[in-house]
Design a protein around this motif. Structure first.
Motif, PDB file in Angstrom:
ATOM      1  N   LEU A 124      40.960  37.200  49.916  1.00 47.95           N
ATOM      2  CA  LEU A 124      40.499  36.168  48.121  1.00 47.95           C
ATOM      3  C   LEU A 124      40.188  35.475  48.502  1.00 47.95           C
ATOM      4  O   LEU A 124      41.490  34.536  48.758  1.00 47.95           O
ATOM      5  N   VAL A 125      38.865  34.568  47.795  1.00 45.33           N
ATOM      6  CA  VAL A 125      38.969  32.953  47.875  1.00 45.33           C
ATOM      7  C   VAL A 125      38.759  32.784  46.818  1.00 45.33           C
ATOM      8  O   VAL A 125      39.122  31.372  46.027  1.00 45.33           O
ATOM      9  N   SER A 126      38.138  33.746  45.780  1.00 39.72           N
ATOM     10  CA  SER A 126      37.964  33.010  44.244  1.00 39.72           C
ATOM     11  C   SER A 126      38.651  33.887  43.048  1.00 39.72           C
ATOM     12  O   SER A 126      38.261  35.222  43.027  1.00 39.72           O
ATOM     13  N   ILE A 127      38.798  33.261  42.338  1.00 34.41           N
ATOM     14  CA  ILE A 127      39.121  34.755  41.143  1.00 34.41           C
ATOM     15  C   ILE A 127      39.128  33.779  40.211  1.00 34.41           C
ATOM     16  O   ILE A 127      39.868  32.883  39.928  1.00 34.41           O
ATOM     17  N   SER A 128      39.065  34.901  38.584  1.00 33.37           N
ATOM     18  CA  SER A 128      38.438  34.141  37.797  1.00 33.37           C
ATOM     19  C   SER A 128      39.007  35.134  36.479  1.00 33.37           C
ATOM     20  O   SER A 128      39.068  36.055  36.327  1.00 33.37           O
TER      21      SER A 128
END
Length: 298
Positions: A124-128
């Protein structure tokens, strides 16, 4: 990529059958799917899409969909855990109830939680996960930081229970971070921001609005963030004119004032319009600088 924006009137009527049709036609070739603001999409439809049709999803945006439960997280883990790179998720009631880190992730009685998810998505490189909430905890963010060391972007704005351990864990484990939004995380103060910034020198965008931070944080930002392009400090009431000017001066000394294109310190008691003019003389001509002072409550 399929992008469906529920803000457009035509997509407000999208139902499970429509999503199923898209899934069948796209199949495994679909790698990016945005379903933000599609209010009538069911939890079951998303699970079916992930499990049976679109098994190579790398980018999934489910913002503003309050029907999503931890069943979707389980489906992601079952089929795409090694491929998933981007996840944007609104925190539904089900996910909020199960957000805490469990004592064990095994056993028949185990209620699956977001902490379990964080354990098994190493790419995972981006989490919001941003949004006004009190269920995102330090334990959860520490889990994410420890297990998702390739993170480039994290948005946990409005998570009022976060504090120093979260930021320290991100700094220690996620050196590749470029985009961080911890605005309105009211438990985060100078110590945590310093721990994050001092070890994440690749940061390009940093939103610290509403935090109880002062000039100590600005000093470290000026010293460590040579590639910073966007910094938002709105409603950080403890920062001062001296702190802003010292930070910009440090940028100038390191030759990185040409990179900073957005600087905002609106509603900061001790920083005003004179500081906007001062900064404009030293930053890139196209930089957008906004600031205003307010009268403090008595």
């Amino acid at each position: 990529m399929v992008y469906i924006d529920g803000n457009k009137d035509v997509t407000r009527t999208l139902a499970d059958a429509d999503i199923a049709t898209i899934a069948r036609r796209a199949g495994p070739a679909l790698s990016k799917l945005s379903l933000d603001f599609v209010p009538h999409l069911s939890d079951a439809a998303v699970c079916a899409l992930i499990l049976y049709n679109c098994t190579n999803i790398r980018h999934l945006d489910l913002r503003a969909n309050q029907t999503i439960s931890t069943n979707v997280l389980e489906a992601l883990v079952e089929n795409v855990k090694d491929r998933l790179e981007f996840l944007s998720l609104s925190l539904s009631a089900d996910i909020m109830q199960r957000a805490m880190v469990p004592e064990s992730i095994t056993g028949p009685e185990h209620a699956w939680s977001f902490a379990d998810f964080a354990l098994v998505v190493p790419n995972l490189v981006s989490i919001s996960l941003g949004g006004e909430n009190n269920c995102i905890t330090d334990d959860l963010v520490v889990q994410i930081a420890t297990n998702c060391k390739h993170l480039v972007s994290i948005d946990v704005h409005g998570s009022i229970r976060l504090s120093h351990p979260s930021l320290a864990a991100l700094g220690e484990n996620c050196a590749r971070l470029e985009y961080v939004d911890i605005s309105e995380c009211l438990g985060c103060e100078d110590r945590g921001v310093v721990a994050l910034v001092s070890r994440c020198g690749a940061l390009k965008s940093l939103n610290l609005s509403g935090l109880h931070i002062g000039d100590d944080s600005l000093s470290v930002i000026g010293d460590c963030l040579r590639g910073l392009e966007r910094l938002v400090l709105d409603s950080c009431w403890r920062i001062t004119s001296q702190g802003i000017r010292s930070m910009v001066a440090r940028f100038s000394e390191s030759g990185c004032t040409r990179k900073l294109r957005r600087l905002s310190f609106i509603d900061c008691i001790s920083v005003g319009v004179d500081d906007v003019a001062w900064c404009r003389e030293r930053l890139h001509p196209s930089a957008k600088i906004t600031g205003s002072s307010v009268v403090p409550f008595v």
